[in-house]
Design an enzyme around this catalytic site. Structure first.
Site, mmCIF file in Angstrom:
data_model
loop_
_atom_site.group_PDB
_atom_site.id
_atom_site.type_symbol
_atom_site.label_atom_id
_atom_site.label_comp_id
_atom_site.label_asym_id
_atom_site.label_seq_id
_atom_site.Cartn_x
_atom_site.Cartn_y
_atom_site.Cartn_z
ATOM 1 N N HIS A 137 11.056 -24.418 -7.177
ATOM 2 C CA HIS A 137 12.045 -23.530 -6.560
ATOM 3 C C HIS A 137 13.449 -24.119 -6.708
ATOM 4 O O HIS A 137 14.411 -23.410 -7.023
ATOM 5 C CB HIS A 137 11.697 -23.339 -5.083
ATOM 6 C CG HIS A 137 12.596 -22.384 -4.371
ATOM 7 N ND1 HIS A 137 12.336 -21.039 -4.268
ATOM 8 C CD2 HIS A 137 13.769 -22.573 -3.731
ATOM 9 C CE1 HIS A 137 13.301 -20.442 -3.593
ATOM 10 N NE2 HIS A 137 14.187 -21.357 -3.248
ATOM 11 N N THR A 174 5.317 -19.235 -10.976
ATOM 12 C CA THR A 174 5.968 -18.079 -10.342
ATOM 13 C C THR A 174 7.386 -17.869 -10.850
ATOM 14 O O THR A 174 7.988 -16.833 -10.573
ATOM 15 C CB THR A 174 6.005 -18.261 -8.817
ATOM 16 O OG1 THR A 174 6.715 -19.460 -8.501
ATOM 17 C CG2 THR A 174 4.601 -18.340 -8.251
ATOM 18 N N PHE A 234 0.612 11.288 -6.189
ATOM 19 C CA PHE A 234 1.780 11.850 -5.493
ATOM 20 C C PHE A 234 2.596 12.809 -6.356
ATOM 21 O O PHE A 234 3.790 12.970 -6.160
ATOM 22 C CB PHE A 234 2.689 10.722 -4.981
ATOM 23 C CG PHE A 234 1.964 9.637 -4.255
ATOM 24 C CD1 PHE A 234 1.366 9.906 -3.030
ATOM 25 C CD2 PHE A 234 1.847 8.366 -4.783
ATOM 26 C CE1 PHE A 234 0.679 8.911 -2.344
ATOM 27 C CE2 PHE A 234 1.164 7.369 -4.119
ATOM 28 C CZ PHE A 234 0.571 7.640 -2.891
ATOM 29 N N CYS A 251 0.873 -1.176 0.000
ATOM 30 C CA CYS A 251 0.000 0.000 0.000
ATOM 31 C C CYS A 251 0.907 1.221 0.000
ATOM 32 O O CYS A 251 1.831 1.297 0.810
ATOM 33 C CB CYS A 251 -0.905 -0.001 1.225
ATOM 34 S SG CYS A 251 -1.863 1.515 1.395
ATOM 35 N N VAL A 296 -3.049 21.702 -0.999
ATOM 36 C CA VAL A 296 -4.060 22.758 -0.917
ATOM 37 C C VAL A 296 -5.372 22.389 -1.598
ATOM 38 O O VAL A 296 -6.258 23.231 -1.733
ATOM 39 C CB VAL A 296 -3.521 24.075 -1.541
ATOM 40 C CG1 VAL A 296 -2.343 24.597 -0.749
ATOM 41 C CG2 VAL A 296 -3.146 23.880 -3.011
ATOM 42 N N GLU A 325 1.469 16.678 2.310
ATOM 43 C CA GLU A 325 2.886 16.518 2.007
ATOM 44 C C GLU A 325 3.810 16.609 3.215
ATOM 45 O O GLU A 325 4.877 15.999 3.229
ATOM 46 C CB GLU A 325 3.316 17.594 1.007
ATOM 47 C CG GLU A 325 2.632 17.504 -0.339
ATOM 48 C CD GLU A 325 2.958 18.698 -1.210
ATOM 49 O OE1 GLU A 325 3.642 18.528 -2.234
ATOM 50 O OE2 GLU A 325 2.531 19.816 -0.845
ATOM 51 N N MET A 376 4.176 -25.605 -12.092
ATOM 52 C CA MET A 376 3.177 -25.802 -11.039
ATOM 53 C C MET A 376 2.482 -24.475 -10.719
ATOM 54 O O MET A 376 1.304 -24.307 -10.949
ATOM 55 C CB MET A 376 3.847 -26.377 -9.788
ATOM 56 C CG MET A 376 4.367 -27.793 -9.967
ATOM 57 S SD MET A 376 3.067 -28.983 -10.345
ATOM 58 C CE MET A 376 2.046 -28.854 -8.899
#
EC number: 1.2.3.1
Length: 1339
Positions: A358, A269, A808, A149, A1091, A1271, A266
């Protein structure tokens, strides 16, 4: 081999069948485009952010159990879902049916801002609750380890999660977030009584109960299918790829014989990202996910045998169970594996990835392979010729033909032996971030002694991340066998291994000296671990570990978090229905959590819609010799390819492109990532394939300027130079006791908004009208640049922004360029065109925060008073000016932060380099300028032998004062913030505790730092601050409000509805806000600068007051009437029920010729105190506690305001510590996604976070005396930087290292470790500068 072509699975309880499946289709686009389930979001496409998290459920006919697990939809091929049930965020609840408790609590606990990551967060938590209805805090933190996030700072998300925690015998769910398991972590007093939260941000009594009986059941049809014994191999195919899913080992072997080069997949990934990001294509994929023999779990007399198809998450659970049941001496290897599995990737990847995949992938930075290699593990293989077993050793890891799998062989299972008595195994890793980050270096180490003699009988050490494969130090280990376990052995081992595990200076991945240091630092940690265990086993024969060394063995990982909030009560004088001052939930919070909030790419496909993607420059500075688009145009579905010759130039008065008057380059490129072509095709897949076929021939040009230092050397600057001067600097230098000169370099930062650049342009079909739906901060600019390119007037172009998934500052200038090109394509072909950047493209093209170089010369007295300061600021602007000059100007105007320097001179330059142009990013120059000033003050304090906090206080503004640009200022609240932060953080007490800890610990150090904040609010001119609004009252008494601000997550729409509610004395439920459009509010200013609520709120207030004034006679006639009555009466009397509102902007100006003016309307004050702990051996750090005190004026919405403060703080903490951009010497950006570029995750936030507001203060010029807070908090993140600085200083002081200590930002693990010089850093070999080409250059 029999084959069937129908795919069957369930989504949200509904059956899905597909007869002609394309194996290249991932679940994410299938959900979004085919099923129109747009709640699942695209964030990165590589499984690194968690925005696309869904729950997958499978039934196991052997165990008769249903397994629910989180998965990344972006990496899940739909072919792999045969017989599975998929649950998306829409499937667990909606506003149309009922919302799920998870959705409700994340929204009502204020855990959403922009909301783009929220569906993924919801599904991660939901999946956890399906498996553990009453989870522990540890389980909660682990469950969210794969979700990022950028807005919230995670605290409110954690608080929402805590409401589901077990409560028996524990107070984990108390309203203030404080849990008895977490309190007193550093053994010091917390807030005094009476400092509790002044009112609750949410009420748990309102929450829906979690009822597991109400969840979707697993489809019985899928259970019946799974129980059938007559399943067949399933084959799915397209023109390009075939997917084979065998059911038996026999069928699998047949497929492998027929297609020996086909990968066995599988979880996808490893193969998936390789195909997506590296362009590796496999025409055949074999997926044996339904073969029972590959999922075995066998316990033997010698160890554990795990099937190759067992997921890493299942391996973790199995090992945890084994370690609980078996004696510790048998589970050394299992404990070590568990340690790595805690931090390896995120839960989604761990649940998708298999143990066999892996191992066989043999990535050089694999966490498990070094451990398995030292543990004498073996691999069980099978082929048509039969079974065989091979060791998992260095030859296998290097893919030596004699020790590798044969093309037709498959890995069946892995044998992991038990450990023996007197055998010890340890795991080590260091990454840029604690969790969900590839290791920079990792290691597995095993030693076995003779019974009770401390003589090495066996030794095996392996490292990952230090070469093209996992490296075993076999020769070194062989030479150490027979030696006693003592310091002489350790010294010899370090030198032997450094010689054997050698890294060239140009090694891929860079950080060469850091990696060399970690090689021996890990070895020393292993030595300490084993020494301590030996001492515990035999007190007589083994020496005790020095008490100062013991903490070196403790992990720094944060596990539990808690927080307190102290903010303002609503004014007791105001009406009870007045929402101002109350923590109103984000207007779209519930829709964020249910996935119903519509973002740009969630809009339905328009008839005949096309997709546009870009071809960008691969050279930093070159002439374009030729562009060959013939191969691309010949591909199916390709409609057109635009080059600079097709697009007219745009008016350079738009400013942001300076001397580049073309949107697409034709003759010359000035950076890697510059736009060269735009490819338009019928679909996204076709457009991206075609883009790869465009051939561009370049002729390199000189010079290639990448760094600020190179720009200074080549005098490569944008004009003009800016200068600010106050007092007489030269004379003041003659009067001081001491003078110091120094410099600090600060790296850039990627915006990493969760929603990438997105737009949909729709021609209206008449009068050359065109609609632009876009995720942007500046609709007017998009309207103007689009109109210019299309050669139409602005009134033909309507720009619409519903909401933005984070911005941003990154969706102002570059978005306009992208939208103009997309609009040109739409206009040319008379068809809608959609453009959605992939994460890697977005980061490459759009630039970010400016890297800075600050040079300072300070003249000061021995008591710490700084009387003269001469500074130079340089920012790396990139190839084009963009907003770089404005960033320099704002940096100069804000550089003094909270301090009064009686004599100050600062000059600033925007450096022109061959990088993508940098742009606005939250804070706009202040985070860099402020850090330079704070670094100077810290060094002055060291020279004076004073604590930095004392020097800060001595130099702080007094209550009534004057800024360097002659603006009057009252800093009473600055002083109050500082004093309150000192008190609430128990600074003096904790400083003593930190010093005590440091005196007792050699390899771990703590640091404590406190910084003040004076953040000016204003845009430098009146015109930049004007705003407008439009308010309609309908005859049923409802209200529609529109304004010029953009909802980017900061909650501006929520605040605007609060304003209308107060002014019209109307319930919030009667007020609606649809979005922002140039059709309703023309000539908007960009949303930014903290603002947006200030300016637009005053415009909305003005519109409401106009309506009230107009309706006053009507209301006075019927004072007890309703708005419906008044609206109907006004209509009957022909009184307008619509009003525009306008705010002309704050008085604001600055004259750069004189250096004087009034550029800012007001100032936000604050202070932050942070405590950290560092590991001097690895460079890791832990954020222990942060206290923030802020002056917010009068808070319109405390929930939204505290969210802005803590979200900005965490983003700032990332800026100053872990977020690092890496460029090649040729100007190519390496860090283009979450797998390379690390923003803070849930594991990085402070274990304790305390935020408090000052009491309300009056300001008649602002909206209800509120202050903009978007900010300012980002700069407070540097309190963590200086706390780390303090810890490093303590380490260096103990080691007798001389000063001054100058540390650049970001303070990554590499910089921390290399600053803590010791015997290990001294023994590593160093390469002569110029003797090699480095992998990356510091920008």
């Amino acid at each position: 081999m029999e084959g069937g072509s129908e795919l069957l699975f369930y989504v949200n309880g509904r059956k899905v069948t597909e007869k002609n499946v394309d194996p290249e289709t991932m679940l994410l686009p299938y959900l979004r485009k085919k099923l129109r389930l747009t709640g699942t979001k695209y964030g990165c496409g590589g499984g690194g952010c968690g925005a696309c998290t869904v729950m997958i459920s499978r039934y196991n006919p052997i165990t008769k159990k249903i397994r629910h697990y989180p998965a990344n939809a972006c990496l899940t091929p739909i072919c792999s879902l045969y017989g599975a049930a998929v649950t998306t965020v829409e499937g667990i609840g909606s506003t149309k049916t009922r919302i799920h408790p998870v959705q409700e609590r994340i929204a009502k606990c204020h855990g959403t801002q922009c909301g783009f990551c929220t569906p993924g967060m919801v599904m991660s938590l939901y999946t956890l609750l399906r498996n553990h209805p009453e989870p522990t805090l540890t389980q909660l933190n682990d469950a969210l380890g794969g979700n990022l996030c950028r807005c919230t700072g995670y605290r409110p998300i954690i608080n929402a999660c805590k409401t589901f925690c077990k409560t028996s015998g524990c107070c984990q769910s108390k309203e203030n977030g404080v849990c008895c398991l977490d309190q007193g972590m550093n053994g010091l007093p917390e807030f005094e009584e009476g400092n509790e939260t002044s009112l609750k941000l949410f009420s748990e009594e309102e929450f829906l109960p979690l009822d597991p009986t109400q969840e979707l059941i697993f489809p019985p049809e899928l259970m019946t299918m799974a129980e059938k014994k007559t399943q067949k191999t399933r084959i799915f195919g397209s023109d390009r790829m075939t997917w084979i899913s065998p059911v038996t080992l026999k069928e699998l072997l047949e497929a492998k014989v027929k297609y020996p080069q086909a990968p066995v997949v599988m979880g996808n990934t490893s193969v998936g990202p390789d195909m997506k990001f590296k362009g590796i294509f496999h025409p055949v994929i074999i997926s044996p996910d339904r073969i029972e023999e590959l999922s075995v779990v066998n316990y033997t007399d010698n160890g554990l045998t795990l099937g190759a198809a067992v997921s890493l998450a299942e391996v973790k659970d199995i090992l945890a169970n084994v370690t609980r049941k078996l004696p510790e001496e048998k589970t050394q290897m299992y404990h070590a594996l568990l340690k790595h599995l805690e931090t390896l990737a995120g839960p989604q990847i761990r649940n998708m990835a298999s143990l066999g995949g892996h191992i066989v992938s043999r990535h050089p930075d694999s966490d498990l392979n070094p451990l398995l290699a030292v543990g004498n593990c073996t691999l069980n293989l099978l082929s048509k010729e039969g079974r065989r077993q091979i060791p998992l050793n260095e030859q296998f890891l290097r893919k030596c033909p004699s020790a590798d799998l044969k093309p037709e062989e498959i890995l069946i299972s892995v044998n992991i032996p038990y450990s023996r008595k007197w055998e010890f195994v340890s795991a080590f890793r260091q990454a840029q971030r604690q969790q969900n980050a590839l290791a920079i270096v990792n290691s597995g180490m095993r030693v076995c002694f003779g019974k009770g003699d401390g003589i090495i009988r066996e030794l095996s050490i392996a490292y990952g991340g230090v070469g093209p494969t996992t490296i075993l130090a076999n020769n070194s280990c062989q030479k150490l066998i027979g030696r006693p376990w003592n310091e002489e052995m350790l010294d010899a081992a370090c030198r032997l291994i450094l010689d054997e595990v050698s890294l060239p200076g140009s090694a891929p991945g860079g950080r060469v000296e850091f990696k060399r240091t970690l090689i021996v630092s890990f070895l020393f940690k292993f030595y300490l671990e084993v020494s301590q265990i030996l001492k515990g086993m035999d007190l007589v024969h083994y020496p005790s570990l020095a008490s100062k060394y013991e903490s070196a063995l403790e992990d720094l990982h944060s596990r539990h978090y808690w927080s307190t909030l102290k903010y303002q009560n609503a004014d007791l004088k105001q009406l009870s229905q007045d929402p101002i001052g109350h923590p109103i939930m984000h207007l779209s919070g519930i829709k964020h959590a249910t996935g119903e909030a519509i973002y740009c790419d969630d809009m339905p496909v328009v008839d005949r819609e096309l997709f546009l993607t870009f071809v960008t420059s691969s050279r930093a500075h070159a002439k374009i010799v030729s562009i060959d688009v013939s191969a691309a145009l010949s591909l199916p579905g390709v409609v057109d390819i635009l080059t600079g010759e097709h697009l007219p130039g745009i008016n350079t008065t738009f400013g942001f492109l300076t001397d580049a008057d073309q949107l697409l380059s034709t003759d010359e490129v000035s950076c890697v990532g510059q736009l060269v072509c735009a490819v338009i095709a019928d679909s996204e897949v076709q457009a991206r394939r075609a883009a790869q076929q465009v051939k561009i021939v370049y002729q390199d040009l000189e010079p290639v300027i990448l760094t600020i230092e190179e720009a200074i050397q080549n005098k490569s600057f944008f004009e003009p130079e800016r200068k600010l001067e106050y007092g007489n600097v030269d004379e003041a230098f003659k009067m001081v006791d001491q003078i110091l000169e120094g410099e600090i370099h600060m790296g850039g930062q990627e915006h990493f908004y969760m929603e990438t650049q997105s737009m949909l342009v729709v021609p209206k079909g008449e009068d050359r009208e065109i609609d632009v739906y876009v995720s942007a901060q500046f609709p007017k600019y998009i309207q103007d640049i689009t109109a210019s390119v299309l050669k139409v007037s602005a009134n033909k172009v309507m720009c619409h922004v519903k909401r933005v998934g984070g911005a941003f500052g990154g969706k102002v200038t570059k978005t306009g360029v992208l939208a103009a090109i997309t609009a040109f394509a739409a206009n040319k072909h008379g068809r809608p065109v959609r453009c959605i950047l992939e994460r890697g493209e977005d980061i490459l093209i759009t630039g970010g925060r400016h890297p800075y170089l600050g040079k300072y010369k300070a003249g000061f007295m021995n008591d710490g008073r700084i009387l003269a300061l001469d500074m130079e600021h340089y920012n790396n602007a990139g190839a084009f000016l963009d907003e770089s000059l404005f960033v320099i100007e704002m940096g100069l105007l804000k550089l003094e932060n909270a301090y009064k320097f009686p004599n100050l001179r600062c000059r600033g330059w925007a450096c022109r380099t061959n990088l993508p142009s940098n742009t606005a990013l939250r804070g706009f120059g202040f985070p860099q300028a402020g850090l330079i000033t704070e670094a100077c003050i810290t060094e002055v304090a060291a020279k004076c032998g004073l604590p930095p906090e004392k020097v800060r206080m001595i130099n702080m503004y007094k209550e009534i004062d004057q800024t360097p640009y002659k603006q009057e200022i009252n800093t009473k609240n600055l002083t109050q913030c500082w004093k309150e932060c000192m008190a609430t953080s128990s600074y003096t007490l904790r400083k003593a505790a930190v010093e005590k800890f440091n005196s007792e610990n050699y390899w771990k150090k703590k640091g404590l730092a406190m910084v003040p904040l004076k953040y000016p609010i204003g845009l430098g001119s009146v015109a930049a601050g004007q705003a407008a609004a439009l308010v309609h009252i309908y005859l049923d008494g409802s209200v529609l409000v529109t304004h010029g601000g953009i909802e980017m997550g900061q909650g501006v729409h929520t605040k605007m509805i609060q304003v209308v509610s107060r002014e019209l004395r109307m319930p919030l439920s009667s007020i609606h806000l649809r979005g922002t459009s140039t059709e309703t509010i023309p000539n908007t200013n960009p949303s930014g600068g903290s603002v947006v609520a200030d300016l637009n709120g005053l415009a909305v207030k003005d519109a409401c007051q106009t309506l009230l004034k107009r309706l006053k006679p009507i209301i006075s006639k019927n004072p007890k009437g309703t708005w419906k009555d008044w609206a109907q009466a006004a209509f009957n009397e022909s009184i307008s029920l619509s009003a525009t509102g306008y705010f002309r902007g704050y008085e604001s100006n600055i004259n750069w010729e004189t250096g004087e003016g009034h550029p800012f309307e007001y100032f936000v004050y604050g202070a932050a105190c942070s405590e950290v702990e560092i590991d001097c051996l690895t460079g890791a750090h832990k954020n222990i506690r942060t206290d923030i005190v802020m002056d917010v004026g009068y808070s319109i919405n405390p929930a939204l305001d505290v969210g802005q403060i803590e979200g900005a703080f965490i983003q700032g903490m990332g800026l100053y510590t872990i977020e690092e951009l890496n460029y090649s010497p040729q100007g190519v950006l390496y860090t283009r996604g979450p797998n390379q570029y690390k923003i803070p995750a849930i594991c990085d936030i402070p274990m304790e976070l305390h935020i408090s507001f000052l009491p309300p203060s009056e300001n008649s010029n602002t909206l209800y005396s509120s202050k903009g807070l978007g900010e300012s908090g980002i700069f407070l993140g540097c309190s963590v930087f200086f706390a780390i600085h303090d810890a490093i200083r303590a380490a260096r002081q103990e080691r007798g290292l001389p000063g001054p200590l100058r540390l650049n930002s970001p303070l990554t693990p590499e910089k921390i470790r290399m600053a803590c010089e010791d015997k290990f850093t001294k023994m590593i070999p160093r390469d002569e500068p110029g003797s090699y080409v480095p992998w990356s250059v510091p920008i």
